[in-house]
Enzyme design. Sequence first.
Site, short mmCIF file in Angstrom:
data_model
loop_
_atom_site.label_atom_id
_atom_site.label_comp_id
_atom_site.label_asym_id
_atom_site.label_seq_id
_atom_site.Cartn_x
_atom_site.Cartn_y
_atom_site.Cartn_z
N ALA A 122 74.40 24.42 6.58
CA ALA A 122 74.69 23.10 7.38
C ALA A 122 74.59 23.22 8.87
O ALA A 122 74.29 22.22 9.30
CB ALA A 122 76.05 22.38 6.87
N ASP B 149 85.33 29.53 9.23
CA ASP B 149 85.58 30.75 9.75
C ASP B 149 85.64 30.90 11.01
O ASP B 149 84.94 30.24 11.68
CB ASP B 149 83.96 31.40 9.25
N GLU C 127 77.66 24.11 0.94
CA GLU C 127 78.44 25.54 0.81
C GLU C 127 77.09 26.62 1.01
O GLU C 127 76.17 26.45 0.17
CB GLU C 127 79.05 25.62 -0.34
N ILE C 128 77.32 27.52 1.77
CA ILE C 128 76.35 28.58 2.18
C ILE C 128 76.29 29.64 1.06
O ILE C 128 75.21 30.34 0.75
CB ILE C 128 76.12 28.96 3.51
N GLY D 77 80.95 23.37 4.36
CA GLY D 77 81.72 24.42 4.03
C GLY D 77 82.79 24.41 2.82
O GLY D 77 83.94 24.48 3.27
#
Length: 247
Positions: free
Chosen positions: A129, A151, A93-94, A70
């Site tokens: 991930a 988050d 990173e999504i 992230g």
Amino acid sequence: MVTTTPENEVLTSTSAVTGLPQKRYYRQRAHSNPIADHCFDYPARPEDVDWRSLYPSIRADQEVSFADIGCGYGGFLVTLGELFPEKISIGMEIRVKVSDYVLDRITALRQKSSGTGAYQNIACLRTNAMKYLPNYFRKGQLEKMFFLYPDPHFKRAKHKWRIINQALLSEYAYVLRKGGLVYTMTDVEDLHNWIVTHMDEHPLYERLDEEEANTDPITPKLYQSSEEGAKVVRNKGDHFLAIFRRL
């Protein structure tokens, strides 16, 4: 729409002063649902990853050993590249626009440092991930993993989405070598307590004591190298640090 550009092309949406991409062209929601069915290409096994496409200068005897999970806009990832020039670091990173920004940022840094070899040791992958980590890393490959300002998923119904949970901790232990370290930092005390509780309950981790954590050369960089950390500092918020060793 901003897209990733090859290193030999001129970057769009770039500051004329710094030569780096500008974040305002890559804005996206602060968080993404990790359980949703995003469309990702991912390898069937670690041996299928084409690392040279991300690290053109990587040597045959090198492999990714640091993972920033992230990684956001890549501030801490860049710091890792500078602190550990002989280590290969990956940011995961999504969010698509955010990962595009990091890729463009790295491309620009490489161009600005042409001839020095700087920033050839960092790269970014857009992936989830929480689902695909073992597809990228073999057992015991990683030395260090970083979970910085994840988050918090405040609602109780969404706690299962938190990046630290019992099932995922076993996956992290699989890709982390014995003696490897997991670094966590958040400005949310409830999330910090959640992380510490789950890590303490897992048999494959032990928490570093305060003295050992504070003497780690990476620790000072955890507070404000990332964009989220810098924002917390500006707002005079709290930082909650916990570092764990893989047993």
